[in-house]
Design a protein around this motif. Structure first.
Motif, mmCIF file in Angstrom:
data_model
loop_
_atom_site.group_PDB
_atom_site.id
_atom_site.type_symbol
_atom_site.label_atom_id
_atom_site.label_comp_id
_atom_site.label_asym_id
_atom_site.label_seq_id
_atom_site.Cartn_x
_atom_site.Cartn_y
_atom_site.Cartn_z
ATOM 1 N N UNK A 87 17.499 60.925 61.946
ATOM 2 C CA UNK A 87 16.329 59.915 62.285
ATOM 3 C C UNK A 87 16.034 60.362 63.498
ATOM 4 N N UNK A 88 13.885 60.242 63.460
ATOM 5 C CA UNK A 88 13.171 60.240 64.435
ATOM 6 C C UNK A 88 13.459 58.742 65.092
ATOM 7 N N UNK A 89 14.109 59.650 65.982
ATOM 8 C CA UNK A 89 14.637 57.317 66.330
ATOM 9 C C UNK A 89 12.877 56.569 67.456
ATOM 10 N N UNK A 90 11.414 57.688 67.234
ATOM 11 C CA UNK A 90 11.010 56.887 67.705
ATOM 12 C C UNK A 90 9.709 56.404 66.664
ATOM 13 N N UNK A 91 10.019 56.493 65.219
ATOM 14 C CA UNK A 91 9.343 56.327 64.190
ATOM 15 C C UNK A 91 9.472 55.415 63.389
ATOM 16 N N UNK A 132 15.101 53.087 63.022
ATOM 17 C CA UNK A 132 16.030 53.692 63.130
ATOM 18 C C UNK A 132 17.032 52.986 64.250
ATOM 19 N N UNK B 174 17.565 67.291 65.288
ATOM 20 C CA UNK B 174 16.440 66.262 65.086
ATOM 21 C C UNK B 174 15.006 67.402 65.187
ATOM 22 N N UNK B 192 7.741 64.761 68.188
ATOM 23 C CA UNK B 192 9.326 64.644 68.614
ATOM 24 C C UNK B 192 9.522 64.525 70.141
ATOM 25 N N UNK B 195 7.538 61.983 72.889
ATOM 26 C CA UNK B 195 7.758 60.356 72.183
ATOM 27 C C UNK B 195 8.707 59.641 72.554
ATOM 28 N N UNK B 196 9.213 60.976 72.741
ATOM 29 C CA UNK B 196 11.268 60.726 73.167
ATOM 30 C C UNK B 196 11.195 60.815 74.642
ATOM 31 N N UNK B 281 17.864 54.891 72.054
ATOM 32 C CA UNK B 281 18.912 54.666 71.286
ATOM 33 C C UNK B 281 19.652 55.810 71.065
#
Lengths: 361, 282
Positions: A87-91, A132, B174, B192, B195-196, B281
C-alpha cells in the motif's frame, strides 16, 4: 471477464538460471487456480510473468484472446495483491484504492462509486480517511484487495497474500477471499506455499516443483491420486508415509523393508518386479488387533492435537528411512515405546516407481 | 539508563551545563556587544549586561551599513546569502534526488560506473577544485551573479548517496504496485517517491541550507561587485576598516543577524521533521 492461457511458457533469468521449464495450461473464465509449491519452485515467477513484472523468455501468455507478453502491466487488465500489501503509505485508504483508477482517467463520480462499493464489500467504510499505518494487518490486507477489486480486472493475481497474517486471521481472510471471488466471478491465480490454503481455495491446483508443473487438477484429484512422489509428499498434512519394498513374487502384494508380513494390496500391473515405493497417508492407517494388522510400528513420539493425535514411529524391524506417521483418534491413548498394530485402507495405497518418482497406475 | 546513581546524575548534569555555557557565552557576549554604543566596547572592560543602543545599532547595520568599512547595508548581504543558500539547497536536493532515482530504478549501461563516479566526487570538495571551477565560472560570464555563487556548489555526491540509500529501503513491491496501477516512471516519482522522501528532503534541506549559508571562500572569489556580497564574507570585510577602530558594536549586530536565518530554518524544519517521523511506518 476472461480466461487465461499459458502456452509453452519458459523463463530463463539473465544469469542463466532456468526458473520455469515450460508450462501449458488453460484457466477458464471465473476459475480459481492456486499455484502451490515450496519456495524457489518458480510459482511467484509464473505469477509475475502474468502480471508483466517479469518478461517471458519463451512461449505465450494469453488473457482472454490476447497475447499479453509485450504489454505493460497496466495494460493487461489485471490486478495484483502483494504479500506485503504494497500500500502507498502516504495515501489514505481511499486514495490507495483510487490511484489506479485516476491514472486511467476514470471519471470522478465513477471512482467514488466503485471505491464506496468495494469498501462496503470489505467492511472498510469507516476507514477510508485513514493511512495504511493506522490499520491492522487484516485491514491492510482488505485495502489491498479493495485496490484490486475497484479495477474490475479480467483476472486477480494473488502473491501469497495471507502469509503476513496470524493464523486465526489467515483462516478468516481465506474464507473472505473465497467468498469474494465466488461473488465477483473473476478469474483468479493465487500463489501460496501453504497446502491447506491451496486445498481450501482452489477450483484447480497447480503443484509446482523446480520450475515444472508436477500435477494440475482439482484438490481432491491431487489428494486421491498424486501423480508423483513430490506431489504426494507435498499435498496433505501430515505428509504421506513412504515405505520402500519389493513387489511380491506373485504380484499380489508388496514386501516392505522392515515389515514381517506382506502388504496384501496388489500393485498395478504396470509395476515391474523389483523395487517399489508405497505411499500411505497417516489418516489411512488404523490401529487394529495384532492378528489383522498389516504393519507394526514402534511409537516414538505422540503429538496430541485434541480431536486426533499424530503418532510418529518406526516400522518394527525397519532400518533407516522407515519412519511412519499415523493419525489416530484423539480419545485413544498411545504411549511412546508401545507397538502399534496397523491396518491399511486398501483403496488408499499409492504405488510409485522409486527411480523416476512417477505414480504407477 | 535505569541505574540509580545520584552522583553520576549530578556529574553528567554538570558536564552538560558546562558544555551549554561554553557554547552560549560567546553568543551572549556578541549579543551584549551589539546593544552597546561604540565606545563601551573599546574601553577595555567587556560589558556582560545588555546596553541601551540595541535598536539604534541594528537600524544602522540594516539600513546603511557599517560606515567605517565602507560596507553596503547588511539587509542586502542577508538577502544575497539567503538567495545563495536557498539556490544551493534546492538545487542540490533537486539534482541529487533525480540522480538517485535514475541510479536505483533504471537499468542502463554503466549504471554502477555512474554511481561510483558520483561517489568519487565526494573526495573533491570546493577548495580542491577551486581554480578550475573559477575558470569555468569566469568563462561562462557568471562572476558577480547569483548563478555564479550557487551553481558550482550544487552538485552533491553526499545527497545523491543519501537518497540512494533511502530509495533502496522503499519496498520493490511499491514500484510494482504503481506499475500495475498505471503510473509511469515520472508519475511514480512524483506521486509515490517524492512524498515518501519528504522527511529526508527536510533533513537535507536544513543541512544544505546551513552549508550554503556558511560558504565563505567561494563567494569571496566570485564576487567583486558589492551588490553580491554575502553576509559571511561581509563580516570579515568589516574588520578590515581602514584608519579606524573596528566598529565592534555594529559587527556584532551583523553577526547576530547572520546567525538568525540558519537558526530559524532549524527551528522551523525541526517541526516538519518530527511530524514526518511520527507518520513514517514500515
Amino acid at each position: 471477464m476472461a480466461g487465461l492461457e499459458f502456452v509453452g511458457v519458459r523463463k530463463t533469468y539473465p544469469n542463466g538460471v532456468k526458473a520455469i521449464h515450460g508450462i501449458d495450461m488453460a484457466v477458464s473464465d471465473g476459475e480459481f487456480v492456486v499455484i502451490v509449491g515450496p519456495s524457489g519452485c518458480g510459482k511467484s515467477t509464473l505469477l509475475r510473468m502474468v502480471a508483466g513484472l517479469e518478461t517471458v523468455t519463451e512461449g505465450e501468455i494469453r488473457i482472454g484472446e490476447n497475447r499479453v507478453n509485450e504489454l505493460e502491466p497496466a495494460d493487461r487488465n489485471i490486478a495484483m495483491v502483494f504479500q506485503n500489501y504494497a500500500l502507498y503509505p502516504h495515501m489514505s485508504v481511499f486514495d490507495n484504492m483510487a490511484y489506479g483508477l485516476r491514472n486511467r482517467r476514470t471519471p470522478r463520480d465513477e471512482i467514488a462509486r466503485r471505491v464506496a462499493e468495494a469498501a462496503g464489500t470489505l467492511q472498510l467504510e469507516g476507514l477510508l480517511d485513514r493511512r495504511p499505518g493506522q490499520l491492522s494487518g487484516g485491514q491492510r490486507q482488505r485495502v489491498a484487495m479493495g485496490r484490486a477489486i475497484v479495477r474490475e480486472p479480467e483476472a486477480f493475481l494473488f502473491d501469497e497474500p495471507l502469509s503476513n497474517l496470524d493464523a486465526k486471521l489467515r483462516v478468516q481472510m481465506r474464507l473472505e477471499i473465497k467468498r469474494l471471488q465466488r461473488a465477483l466471478g473473476t478469474t483468479s491465480l493465487y500463489v501460496t506455499h501453504d497446502q491447506v490454503e491451496a486445498m481450501t481455495l482452489a477450483d484447480r491446483l497447480i503443484v509446482m516443483n523446480a520450475g515444472v508443473a508436477e500435477q494440475i487438477g482439482t484438490p481432491l484429484e491431487i489428494y486421491d491420486a498424486p501423480a508423483t512422489l513430490f506431489v504426494a509428499g507435498f499435498i496433505g498434512s501430515p505428509a504421506m508415509n513412504f515405505l520402500s519394498g519389493t513387489v511380491a513374487d506373485d504380484g499380489a502384494g508388496a514386501n516392505l523393508d522392515g515389515a514381517e508380513r506382506t502388504l496384501l494390496v496388489a500393485p498395478p500391473a504396470s509395476a515391474r518386479r523389483g523395487r517399489i515405493t508405497v505411499g500411505i497417508r497417516p489418516e489411512h492407517l488404523e490401529p487394529v488387533s495384532r492378528e489383522t494388522a498389516a504393519l507394526e510400528v514402534v511409537v516414538e513420539l505422540v503429538e496430541a492435537l485434541g480431536a486426533d493425535s499424530l503418532v510418529h514411529g518406526q516400522l518394527a524391524d525397519g532400518g533407516e528411512g522407515a519412519a511412519v506417521t499415523v493419525r489416530v483418534d484423539g480419545a485413544r491413548r498411545v504411549a511412546a515405546g508401545e507397538v502399534l498394530s496397523l491396518a491399511v485402507a486398501p483403496n488408499h495405497v499409492h504405488f510409485f516407481d522409486p527411480d523416476d518418482g512417477k505414480r504407477l497406475a | 539508563m535505569v541505574e540509580n546513581r545520584p552522583w553520576l546524575t549530578v556529574f553528567s548534569h554538570v558536564v552538560l551545563c558546562l558544555g551549554v555555557l561554553v557554547t552560549a557565552l560567546p553568543i551572549w557576549i556578541a549579543f551584549v556587544a551589539s546593544t552597546h554604543p561604540a565606545d563601551s566596547m573599546l574601553s577595555g572592560r567587556t560589558p556582560l549586561l545588555p546596553g541601551g543602543n540595541m535598536l539604534e545599532n541594528y537600524a544602522t547595520v540594516l539600513g546603511s551599513g557599517v560606515k567605517a568599512a565602507g560596507s553596503i547595508p547588511v539587509g542586502t548581504m542577508l538577502w544575497n546569502s539567503f538567495v545563495m543558500a536557498l539556490m544551493i539547497a534546492v538545487g542540490k536536493i533537486a539534482i541529487s534526488i533525480i540522480a538517485a532515482y535514475a541510479i536505483v530504478y533504471f537499468r542502463f549501461p554503466l549504471r554502477k560506473t555512474c554511481f561510483w563516479v558520483i561517489f568519487i566526487t565526494l573526495m573533491l570538495p570546493v577548495e580542491v577544485r577551486i581554480l578550475p571551477t573559477f575558470g569555468v565560472v569566469a568563462s561562462l560570464d557568471m562572476l558577480n551573479s547569483y548563478w555564479g555563487l550557487s551553481v558550482p556548489l550544487i552538485a552533491s555526491a553526499t545527497a545523491t548517496f543519501l537518497f540512494r540509500q533511502f530509495f533502496l529501503t522503499v519496498p520493490e513491491e511499491l514500484a510494482e504496485a504503481a506499475r500495475i496501477d498505471g503510473a509511469g516512471p515520472l508519475k511514480f516519482f512524483r506521486d509515490i517517491l517524492l512524498p515518501l522522501s519528504r522527511t529526508n528532503i527536510a533533513a537535507l534541506f536544513v543541512i544544505l541550507f546551513i552549508f550554503g549559508w556558511n560558504q565563505y571562500l567561494w563567494p569571496l572569489l566570485v564576487t567583486t561587485d558589492e551588490g553580491f556580497y554575502t553576509i559571511v564574507m561581509g563580516i570579515q570585510r568589516m574588520l578590515q576598516a581602514e584608519d579606524a577602530e573596528p566598529a565592534w558594536h555594529e559587527i556584532m549586530a551583523t553577526s547576530m543577524l547572520a546567525m538568525l536565518p540558519p537558526v530559524l530554518v532549524v527551528v522551523f524544519m525541526q517541526r516538519l521533521f518530527v511530524k514526518g517521523l511520527i507518520e513514517q511506518e514500515k
